[in-house]
Structures are given as structure tokens and as C-alpha cells.
Scaffold this motif. Structure first.
Motif, PDB file in Angstrom:
ATOM      1  N   PHE A  83     -27.886 -50.092 -63.459  1.00 36.37           N
ATOM      2  CA  PHE A  83     -28.988 -49.593 -63.684  1.00 36.37           C
ATOM      3  C   PHE A  83     -29.500 -49.839 -64.939  1.00 36.37           C
ATOM      4  O   PHE A  83     -30.890 -49.896 -64.848  1.00 36.37           O
ATOM      5  CB  PHE A  83     -28.526 -47.896 -63.744  1.00 36.37           C
ATOM      6  CG  PHE A  83     -28.450 -47.473 -62.279  1.00 36.37           C
ATOM      7  CD1 PHE A  83     -29.600 -46.840 -61.690  1.00 36.37           C
ATOM      8  CD2 PHE A  83     -27.346 -47.043 -61.704  1.00 36.37           C
ATOM      9  CE1 PHE A  83     -29.620 -46.361 -60.228  1.00 36.37           C
ATOM     10  CE2 PHE A  83     -27.210 -46.505 -60.727  1.00 36.37           C
ATOM     11  CZ  PHE A  83     -28.443 -46.167 -59.727  1.00 36.37           C
ATOM     12  N   GLN A  84     -29.127 -50.142 -66.122  1.00 31.98           N
ATOM     13  CA  GLN A  84     -29.614 -50.235 -67.350  1.00 31.98           C
ATOM     14  C   GLN A  84     -30.081 -51.710 -67.104  1.00 31.98           C
ATOM     15  O   GLN A  84     -31.100 -52.225 -67.844  1.00 31.98           O
ATOM     16  CB  GLN A  84     -28.632 -50.408 -68.584  1.00 31.98           C
ATOM     17  CG  GLN A  84     -28.223 -48.968 -68.791  1.00 31.98           C
ATOM     18  CD  GLN A  84     -29.149 -48.221 -69.734  1.00 31.98           C
ATOM     19  OE1 GLN A  84     -30.409 -48.436 -69.734  1.00 31.98           O
ATOM     20  NE2 GLN A  84     -28.822 -47.054 -70.201  1.00 31.98           N
ATOM     21  N   ALA A  85     -29.829 -52.603 -66.269  1.00 35.60           N
ATOM     22  CA  ALA A  85     -30.246 -53.974 -66.346  1.00 35.60           C
ATOM     23  C   ALA A  85     -31.406 -53.748 -65.364  1.00 35.60           C
ATOM     24  O   ALA A  85     -32.392 -54.671 -65.552  1.00 35.60           O
ATOM     25  CB  ALA A  85     -29.437 -54.974 -65.894  1.00 35.60           C
ATOM     26  N   VAL A  86     -31.437 -53.197 -64.269  1.00 34.97           N
ATOM     27  CA  VAL A  86     -32.527 -53.119 -63.200  1.00 34.97           C
ATOM     28  C   VAL A  86     -33.540 -52.426 -63.672  1.00 34.97           C
ATOM     29  O   VAL A  86     -34.931 -52.885 -63.623  1.00 34.97           O
ATOM     30  CB  VAL A  86     -32.099 -52.546 -61.997  1.00 34.97           C
ATOM     31  CG1 VAL A  86     -33.080 -52.174 -60.986  1.00 34.97           C
ATOM     32  CG2 VAL A  86     -30.768 -53.578 -61.309  1.00 34.97           C
TER      33      VAL A  86
ATOM     34  N   GLY B  84     -39.564 -52.140 -64.927  1.00 35.87           N
ATOM     35  CA  GLY B  84     -40.895 -51.958 -66.197  1.00 35.87           C
ATOM     36  C   GLY B  84     -41.485 -53.031 -66.328  1.00 35.87           C
ATOM     37  O   GLY B  84     -42.878 -53.282 -66.389  1.00 35.87           O
ATOM     38  N   TRP B  85     -40.896 -54.435 -66.275  1.00 37.44           N
ATOM     39  CA  TRP B  85     -41.456 -55.628 -66.649  1.00 37.44           C
ATOM     40  C   TRP B  85     -42.289 -55.999 -65.482  1.00 37.44           C
ATOM     41  O   TRP B  85     -43.742 -56.476 -65.640  1.00 37.44           O
ATOM     42  CB  TRP B  85     -40.402 -56.783 -66.783  1.00 37.44           C
ATOM     43  CG  TRP B  85     -41.118 -57.958 -67.164  1.00 37.44           C
ATOM     44  CD1 TRP B  85     -41.335 -58.444 -68.380  1.00 37.44           C
ATOM     45  CD2 TRP B  85     -41.410 -59.032 -66.158  1.00 37.44           C
ATOM     46  NE1 TRP B  85     -41.803 -59.874 -68.397  1.00 37.44           N
ATOM     47  CE2 TRP B  85     -41.947 -60.123 -66.998  1.00 37.44           C
ATOM     48  CE3 TRP B  85     -41.243 -59.418 -65.035  1.00 37.44           C
ATOM     49  CZ2 TRP B  85     -42.414 -61.319 -66.236  1.00 37.44           C
ATOM     50  CZ3 TRP B  85     -41.814 -60.317 -64.414  1.00 37.44           C
ATOM     51  CH2 TRP B  85     -42.406 -61.416 -64.862  1.00 37.44           C
ATOM     52  N   VAL B  86     -42.009 -55.869 -64.449  1.00 37.65           N
ATOM     53  CA  VAL B  86     -42.813 -55.995 -63.130  1.00 37.65           C
ATOM     54  C   VAL B  86     -43.945 -55.386 -63.362  1.00 37.65           C
ATOM     55  O   VAL B  86     -45.371 -55.836 -62.871  1.00 37.65           O
ATOM     56  CB  VAL B  86     -42.009 -56.276 -61.693  1.00 37.65           C
ATOM     57  CG1 VAL B  86     -42.927 -55.926 -60.552  1.00 37.65           C
ATOM     58  CG2 VAL B  86     -40.835 -57.047 -61.842  1.00 37.65           C
ATOM     59  N   LEU B  87     -43.891 -54.042 -63.251  1.00 44.26           N
ATOM     60  CA  LEU B  87     -45.099 -53.280 -63.155  1.00 44.26           C
ATOM     61  C   LEU B  87     -46.083 -53.457 -64.264  1.00 44.26           C
ATOM     62  O   LEU B  87     -47.290 -53.673 -64.211  1.00 44.26           O
ATOM     63  CB  LEU B  87     -44.551 -51.617 -63.283  1.00 44.26           C
ATOM     64  CG  LEU B  87     -43.644 -51.055 -62.243  1.00 44.26           C
ATOM     65  CD1 LEU B  87     -43.107 -49.662 -62.718  1.00 44.26           C
ATOM     66  CD2 LEU B  87     -44.581 -51.168 -61.063  1.00 44.26           C
ATOM     67  N   VAL B  88     -45.633 -53.640 -65.595  1.00 47.87           N
ATOM     68  CA  VAL B  88     -46.470 -53.991 -66.653  1.00 47.87           C
ATOM     69  C   VAL B  88     -47.017 -55.428 -66.460  1.00 47.87           C
ATOM     70  O   VAL B  88     -48.172 -55.609 -66.814  1.00 47.87           O
ATOM     71  CB  VAL B  88     -45.611 -53.857 -67.838  1.00 47.87           C
ATOM     72  CG1 VAL B  88     -46.465 -54.592 -69.232  1.00 47.87           C
ATOM     73  CG2 VAL B  88     -45.277 -52.508 -68.338  1.00 47.87           C
TER      74      VAL B  88
ATOM     75  N   THR C  25     -29.362 -41.921 -66.907  1.00 49.08           N
ATOM     76  CA  THR C  25     -29.185 -42.476 -68.488  1.00 49.08           C
ATOM     77  C   THR C  25     -30.184 -43.569 -68.399  1.00 49.08           C
ATOM     78  O   THR C  25     -30.131 -44.313 -69.505  1.00 49.08           O
ATOM     79  CB  THR C  25     -27.681 -42.719 -68.441  1.00 49.08           C
ATOM     80  OG1 THR C  25     -27.273 -43.732 -67.688  1.00 49.08           O
ATOM     81  CG2 THR C  25     -26.833 -41.525 -68.793  1.00 49.08           C
ATOM     82  N   SER C  26     -30.613 -44.229 -67.429  1.00 54.49           N
ATOM     83  CA  SER C  26     -31.145 -45.463 -67.383  1.00 54.49           C
ATOM     84  C   SER C  26     -32.629 -45.457 -67.289  1.00 54.49           C
ATOM     85  O   SER C  26     -33.432 -46.328 -67.390  1.00 54.49           O
ATOM     86  CB  SER C  26     -30.899 -46.474 -66.428  1.00 54.49           C
ATOM     87  OG  SER C  26     -31.172 -46.029 -65.062  1.00 54.49           O
ATOM     88  N   ILE C  27     -33.360 -44.283 -67.206  1.00 57.66           N
ATOM     89  CA  ILE C  27     -34.793 -44.008 -66.943  1.00 57.66           C
ATOM     90  C   ILE C  27     -35.417 -44.375 -68.197  1.00 57.66           C
ATOM     91  O   ILE C  27     -36.470 -45.173 -68.112  1.00 57.66           O
ATOM     92  CB  ILE C  27     -35.090 -42.595 -66.727  1.00 57.66           C
ATOM     93  CG1 ILE C  27     -34.596 -41.965 -65.320  1.00 57.66           C
ATOM     94  CG2 ILE C  27     -36.719 -41.953 -66.959  1.00 57.66           C
ATOM     95  CD1 ILE C  27     -35.450 -42.686 -63.954  1.00 57.66           C
TER      96      ILE C  27
ATOM     97  N   ILE D 179     -28.511 -59.249 -70.461  1.00 60.86           N
ATOM     98  CA  ILE D 179     -27.832 -58.741 -71.760  1.00 60.86           C
ATOM     99  C   ILE D 179     -27.466 -57.438 -72.095  1.00 60.86           C
ATOM    100  O   ILE D 179     -26.494 -56.912 -72.446  1.00 60.86           O
ATOM    101  CB  ILE D 179     -28.565 -59.581 -73.000  1.00 60.86           C
ATOM    102  CG1 ILE D 179     -28.520 -61.133 -72.696  1.00 60.86           C
ATOM    103  CG2 ILE D 179     -28.173 -59.090 -74.281  1.00 60.86           C
ATOM    104  CD1 ILE D 179     -29.243 -61.970 -73.850  1.00 60.86           C
ATOM    105  N   ILE D 180     -28.788 -56.760 -71.660  1.00 60.37           N
ATOM    106  CA  ILE D 180     -28.536 -55.181 -71.882  1.00 60.37           C
ATOM    107  C   ILE D 180     -27.642 -54.549 -70.702  1.00 60.37           C
ATOM    108  O   ILE D 180     -26.757 -53.955 -71.260  1.00 60.37           O
ATOM    109  CB  ILE D 180     -30.065 -54.583 -71.227  1.00 60.37           C
ATOM    110  CG1 ILE D 180     -30.988 -54.857 -72.551  1.00 60.37           C
ATOM    111  CG2 ILE D 180     -29.739 -53.070 -70.999  1.00 60.37           C
ATOM    112  CD1 ILE D 180     -32.680 -54.604 -72.187  1.00 60.37           C
TER     113      ILE D 180
END
Length: 196
Positions: free
Chosen positions: A52-55, A60-64, A122-124, A147-148
Motif C-alpha cells: 500500500f505504501q508503495a502503490v 499520486g504521481w500519475v495523477l499529478v 495508513t497509506s492514504i 524504496i518506500i
């Protein structure tokens, strides 16, 4: 002077540490609630948090990145958005760590459905990391996300182990540390993006 690769790795690791503190606190609680948890279950729980923390940063990157391509002038706002989001999340984590103290334990075993809810909850915050890594190409964003995820896995595994051993005494401090790290990263991104 640090090389760009070292700075990239250091930034990615620190993002991972900062974002993983919520999952670390939850892992402490899970370890406390199930003191006889087997190693394979601990690895599975840490793995769910890591995924979840990686995805989320990639989403967010794709959206931005999509918005930035459509509205080129939006790119100038990214350091400001990163600063505001990371400071907001960081301050919230500090308040939560200071005010909440210890969570009540319920003694119930963790179900897969409850674990998925914990993973999402916890990943939001990690979704906003897409703003902070918007200047990266996809390969760099993917490396950051991996890495995250790796850092999260290690931290959550440690949280489960410590929860089994020492209980919840560390959970509030973890949130405070995570909040401070996220605020520091937000300030670094803002200063670098605006002044350099």
C-alpha cells in the motif's frame, strides 16, 4: 557536496521512514494484540503495509503528472502543494502522537479484511507523495515507490516484533518522529523547488 543519486536515495529512504510511522504504530498494536504471531504472518502483515505504501505514491504521481502535462503552469505550484500537504500530514501525525498516547488493545486476532483496512488507512497520506515526486520520470518514481515499500516492510516487521515484546509504549513517539520527518521533507522540497 552530495551526488544527485545519493540525494535521491536519501530522500526516498526518508520519505519511506516518515510515511511508515503510522503503519509502524499499527504494527505495534497488532503485535501487542497477538503476542504468539508466527513469523510468516508477521511477514504478510508487513508486506501488505509495504504494498500500500508503495502503490499510493505511484497513483499520486500519475495523477499529478497527468495534470502537469495538461496544465504546464501547474508545475510551478508543485513545491507549494508538497509543502502544504506534507506539513499538514506531519502536524496531524505529531498531534495524534502527542494526544492519543496509547491505543486500547482488544485482544482479537487480525483478520485479512481488517489488515486491508489498516493498509489503506495508513497509506492514504502516501498518495500526496505523488506531488513531491512529480518532477521525477516514471522510472525514478517507481524506484522511489519501491524504496518506500521496502523501508515500510522493514519498519513494520520491526513494529510487529517490538509490539510483541514491549507493547504500545513506542507508538506515540513513532507518530511524532514521522510527522517531524515529513515536515522536514516538505521544507526541503519547497526550498529546492522555489529557490534552486
Amino acid at each position: 557536496m552530495r551526488s544527485p543519486l545519493v540525494l535521491f536515495l536519501l530522500n526516498s529512504i526518508m520519505l519511506g521512514v516518515g510515511l511508515a510511522m503510522d503503519a509502524f504504530s499499527v504494527s505495534l498494536a497488532n503485535g501487542l494484540n497477538e503476542p504468539k504471531m508466527k513469523a510468516h504472518k508477521m511477514a504478510g502483515i508487513a508486506g501488505v503495509f509495504a504494498v500500500f505504501q508503495a502503490v499510493m505514491p505511484l497513483i499520486g504521481w500519475v495523477l499529478v503528472h497527468t495534470i502537469a502535462r495538461i496544465f504546464k503552469s501547474f508545475e510551478k505550484c508543485i513545491p507549494w502543494i508538497a509543502l502544504i500537504l506534507l506539513c499538514y500530514i506531519g502536524i496531524g501525525m505529531i498531534k495524534e502522537g502527542r494526544d492519543a498516547g496509547e491505543e486500547e488493545k482488544n485482544g482479537a486476532k487480525l483478520t485479512f479484511g481488517a489488515l486491508l483496512v489498516q493498509g489503506v488507512a495508513t497509506s492514504i497520506d502516501a498518495l500526496s507523495v505523488g506531488f513531491t515526486i512529480a518532477e521525477y520520470d516514471f522510472f525514478m518514481a517507481l524506484c522511489t515507490a519501491l524504496i518506500i515499500g521496502g523501508v515500510t516492510f522493514v519498519i513494520c516487521a520491526a513494529g510487529l516484533f517490538l509490539g510483541k515484546r514491549f507493547g504500545m509504549r513506542l507508538s506515540g513517539k513513532a507518530n511524532i518522529l514521522g510527522g517531524i520527518i515529513l515536515i522536514a521533507i516538505g521544507l526541503e522540497i519547497f526550498v529546492t523547488g522555489v529557490f534552486f
